[in-house]
Design a protein around this motif. Structure first.
Motif, mmCIF file in Angstrom:
data_model
loop_
_atom_site.group_PDB
_atom_site.id
_atom_site.type_symbol
_atom_site.label_atom_id
_atom_site.label_comp_id
_atom_site.label_asym_id
_atom_site.label_seq_id
_atom_site.Cartn_x
_atom_site.Cartn_y
_atom_site.Cartn_z
ATOM 1 N N ASP A 135 -3.267 -2.951 -2.232
ATOM 2 C CA ASP A 135 -4.127 -1.857 -2.671
ATOM 3 C C ASP A 135 -4.178 -1.883 -4.195
ATOM 4 N N ASP A 189 0.871 -1.182 0.000
ATOM 5 C CA ASP A 189 0.000 0.000 0.000
ATOM 6 C C ASP A 189 0.904 1.227 0.000
ATOM 7 N N ASP A 190 0.523 2.242 -0.782
ATOM 8 C CA ASP A 190 1.386 3.416 -0.884
ATOM 9 C C ASP A 190 1.247 4.359 0.311
ATOM 10 N N HIS A 191 0.275 4.141 1.187
ATOM 11 C CA HIS A 191 0.100 4.992 2.359
ATOM 12 C C HIS A 191 0.745 4.341 3.584
ATOM 13 N N GLN A 192 1.761 5.005 4.122
ATOM 14 C CA GLN A 192 2.477 4.447 5.261
ATOM 15 C C GLN A 192 1.566 4.289 6.479
#
Length: 213
Positions: free
Chosen positions: A57, A11-14
């Motif tokens: 994601d 997922d690109d959101h930490q």
């Protein structure tokens, strides 16, 4: 005690990854083995870490989740991919399933339900939101697959049943004592005879017609 289910987070959101890791690390039977911020990194880590389940994601910069799924399928990777996303549109959902996702859930899913979903796809099940399953079944029924079960050989019916159980070609080959090349030929014949587009449609067709285990 059985080995824990090894999970890779993509997922690109930490913040999302951190939240998922925090929850999953308290599960006795689940182990987070790595994190990736995009599809390319996820594919690379999948090859390195050999996870059992990948939480992926769909919308990410660079290589998105759908392309990452395609790459994993090309490599015949054994990991089961559970898409976890905030996108609910069928134009986003269907391509991910077509590319090989074993399940699709939304990011607002209850944490305990997410753990259950991970266990379910790891066990070989296809996990779909009701509206997604309905859309896929509608597409299957709009084709000419129904009524063609009689065109399948006994071996093809066995292969189809194992597809419905979530088995990869390598696992099917081992179960039926066949080569992977032979299994791929059977899969192609099944899709052609039932006029289906992919393994996901084949699995749903088999479940609907009582051919799954």
């Amino acid at each position: 005690m059985a080995d824990p289910i090894k999970v890779l987070l993509v997922d690109d959101h930490q913040v999302v990854r951190r939240g998922l890791r925090t929850f999953l690390e308290v599960q006795d039977d689940i182990e987070v083995v790595g994190e990736a911020a995009d599809g390319a990194e996820g594919v690379a880590l999948a090859g390195e870490l050999q996870p059992d389940v990948i939480l992926m994601d769909v919308k990410m910069p660079g290589m998105d989740g759908v392309e990452a799924l395609r790459r994993l399928r090309e490599q015949d990777h054994r990991a089961r991919v559970l898409v976890v996303t905030s996108f609910t549109e069928q134009r986003t959902v269907i391509p991910a399933l077509r590319a090989g996702a074993a399940g699709y859930v939304y990011k607002d899913i209850d944490p305990d339900a997410l753990a259950g979903a991970i266990r379910s796809v790891h066990a070989g099940h296809v996990l779909l939101q009701p509206e997604v399953a309905g859309a896929l079944l509608s597409q299957e029924e709009s084709g000419s697959g129904a009524g063609r079960a009689g065109s399948l050989t006994e071996r093809e019916r066995e292969v189809l049943g194992l597809i419905a159980d979530g088995r990869a070609n390598r696992e099917i080959a081992r179960a039926l004592v066949l080569s992977e090349k032979t299994v791929k030929t059977h899969v192609s014949n099944i899709l052609m005879k039932l006029d289906l587009a992919d393994r996901t449609q084949a699995a749903l067709w088999a479940v609907r017609h009582g051919l799954s285990g």
